[in-house]
Design a protein around this motif. Structure first.
Motif, mmCIF file in Angstrom:
data_model
loop_
_atom_site.group_PDB
_atom_site.id
_atom_site.type_symbol
_atom_site.label_atom_id
_atom_site.label_comp_id
_atom_site.label_asym_id
_atom_site.label_seq_id
_atom_site.Cartn_x
_atom_site.Cartn_y
_atom_site.Cartn_z
ATOM 1 N N ALA A 131 7.559 44.534 49.115
ATOM 2 C CA ALA A 131 8.967 44.234 48.839
ATOM 3 C C ALA A 131 9.470 43.032 49.626
ATOM 4 O O ALA A 131 10.468 42.405 49.243
ATOM 5 N N THR A 132 8.794 42.681 50.728
ATOM 6 C CA THR A 132 9.230 41.557 51.563
ATOM 7 C C THR A 132 9.279 40.260 50.776
ATOM 8 O O THR A 132 10.188 39.439 50.949
ATOM 9 N N ARG A 150 6.609 28.003 56.393
ATOM 10 C CA ARG A 150 6.007 28.933 57.352
ATOM 11 C C ARG A 150 6.498 30.357 57.126
ATOM 12 O O ARG A 150 5.716 31.319 57.152
ATOM 13 N N LYS A 151 7.788 30.519 56.897
ATOM 14 C CA LYS A 151 8.350 31.855 56.726
ATOM 15 C C LYS A 151 7.939 32.468 55.390
ATOM 16 O O LYS A 151 7.662 33.668 55.304
ATOM 17 N N LEU A 152 7.895 31.648 54.345
ATOM 18 C CA LEU A 152 7.441 32.163 53.052
ATOM 19 C C LEU A 152 5.982 32.611 53.139
ATOM 20 O O LEU A 152 5.605 33.666 52.604
ATOM 21 N N PHE A 153 5.161 31.809 53.824
ATOM 22 C CA PHE A 153 3.757 32.169 54.008
ATOM 23 C C PHE A 153 3.637 33.452 54.823
ATOM 24 O O PHE A 153 2.789 34.313 54.540
ATOM 25 N N SER A 154 4.505 33.608 55.828
ATOM 26 C CA SER A 154 4.485 34.814 56.655
ATOM 27 C C SER A 154 4.766 36.058 55.824
ATOM 28 O O SER A 154 4.151 37.107 56.035
ATOM 29 N N CYS A 155 5.708 35.954 54.884
ATOM 30 C CA CYS A 155 6.024 37.090 54.010
ATOM 31 C C CYS A 155 4.819 37.496 53.174
ATOM 32 O O CYS A 155 4.553 38.687 52.968
ATOM 33 N N VAL A 156 4.068 36.494 52.694
ATOM 34 C CA VAL A 156 2.859 36.777 51.927
ATOM 35 C C VAL A 156 1.814 37.459 52.802
ATOM 36 O O VAL A 156 1.143 38.414 52.376
ATOM 37 N N CYS A 312 4.268 39.033 60.937
ATOM 38 C CA CYS A 312 5.560 39.193 61.610
ATOM 39 C C CYS A 312 5.705 38.202 62.756
ATOM 40 O O CYS A 312 6.765 37.589 62.944
ATOM 41 N N ALA A 313 4.639 38.053 63.545
ATOM 42 C CA ALA A 313 4.676 37.113 64.667
ATOM 43 C C ALA A 313 4.808 35.676 64.173
ATOM 44 O O ALA A 313 5.542 34.863 64.753
ATOM 45 N N LEU A 314 4.107 35.349 63.095
ATOM 46 C CA LEU A 314 4.172 34.000 62.539
ATOM 47 C C LEU A 314 5.563 33.688 62.019
ATOM 48 O O LEU A 314 6.036 32.549 62.093
ATOM 49 N N TYR A 315 6.253 34.705 61.508
ATOM 50 C CA TYR A 315 7.603 34.510 60.985
ATOM 51 C C TYR A 315 8.601 34.216 62.096
ATOM 52 O O TYR A 315 9.566 33.490 61.909
#
Length: 338
Positions: A131-132, A150-156, A312-315
């Motif tokens: 769902a993220t 970076r944040k979009l990739f983190s969600c994936v 999560c850390a990358l985000y």
């Protein structure tokens, strides 16, 4: 005309930069917000374990939830009476206007309970993680939030971790998957809609929102308890409860207040996607804590948890600093000049 257009473009650019900076830098939102995030992580990560013990002491989950809600509302009123916090009494119009938030909060709980009867915890974690990506899409398209690559990739990465975690434990049940999909969709609506609503309620403080939500949710959850658990047996078990069990239930009420207040504060200062990532992070930290306490699982599940926590850390802002550090060492991303 050209100057006006340039000024408008600059203003829009400054707004986007400010929004991105506020989202990425804890210092901008203030130390109180950083503390709220820390309290939310601490309470939410431990809450599942504490709730498990509380329900053992009082095997009526709806009643325990109602006690936590009522205790949070009561504690807010007590603090106001002592002059420690300040918020107005809710008006009828304000309570009626809160119905959408209350609905968005209650529906995922009910769908989660329905789905959990048909599929495993691991499968539900998979739905929660996937769902993220949808939250990020809704946050961008509906709320206009600027999310970096970076944040979009983190969600994936978080969603991938959830899939790997659940891979060896997936229980395919068509009805369960339908309810699980509805739960995931309700979590997307919950996160995006409540953030949209909070954006419109800037005049309400965190204590007022916390009090109002717990006040209105208490009778709703009590009605569910009455219909599903039978209050006569609850009264008998409350009278015969041992001191140790009562202490655990009381601790769950204190932690419930911590989650409620810090969660409200986090929803105020974080974007919808950031809050959803934070929620996922606490769930996987809970799994890590349960492993340390002796819970067994497969190697694949361990890897999935680690991948999700890496996402999560990358985000987080720390992830940006890490990538900048790697770029400085490797030279990646530097402008090359002739």
């Amino acid at each position: 005309g050209e100057m006006a257009g340039e000024n408008g473009s600059k203003a829009n650019g400054q707004k986007k930069a400010a929004r991105t900076a506020e989202e990425d830098s804890p210092g901008i939102v203030g130390m109180g917000s950083v503390i709220a995030v820390g309290v939310y992580i601490l309470c939410s990560s431990a809450m599942l374990i504490v709730n498990k013990q509380a329900v053992k002491a009082l095997p009526h989950p709806f009643v325990v939830s109602a006690m936590q809600l009522f205790a949070s509302a009561l504690f807010a009123v007590m603090l106001r009476g002592l002059g420690q916090v300040s918020f107005p009494n809710p008006t009828v119009s304000k309570m009626w206007g809160w119905k959408g938030i209350l609905l968005a909060w209650v529906v995922p709980i009910l769908l989660n309970m329905k789905a959990m009867r048909l599929v495993s915890v691991e499968t539900m974690m998979m739905f929660r993680s996937v769902a993220t990506v949808a939250v990020a899409a809704g946050d961008t398209l509906l709320l206009g939030t600027e999310l970096s690559p970076r944040k979009l990739f983190s969600c994936v990465v978080i969603s991938l971790g959830g899939l790997i975690y659940a891979q060896n434990d997936l229980q395919f049940d068509l009805a369960g998957y339908i309810w699980g999909g509805c739960y995931a969709l309700s979590m997307v609506v919950n996160t995006v809609y409540i953030k949209h609503s909070f954006n419109q309620l800037k005049d309400m403080g965190a204590w007022e929102k916390t009090f109002l939500n717990n006040l209105l949710a208490t009778p709703l959850v009590l009605s569910l308890a009455y219909g599903n658990e039978g209050l006569e047996m609850v009264a008998q078990r409350l009278v015969t409860m041992e001191i140790g069990g009562a202490t655990v239930v009381l601790l769950s009420c204190v932690m419930g207040l911590g989650i409620s207040l810090s969660g409200t504060k986090c929803r105020d200062v974080l974007t919808a996607t950031s809050f959803d990532v934070l929620g996922n992070c606490t769930k996987y930290l809970t799994l890590g804590m349960s492993y340390l306490l002796g819970s067994s699982t497969s190697a694949g599940s361990y890897i999935g948890v680690l991948i999700a926590l890496t996402g999560c850390a990358l985000y987080s802002p720390a992830g940006e600093l890490l990538l900048k550090g790697v770029g400085a060492v490797t030279g990646v991303g530097k402008n090359k000049t002739a």
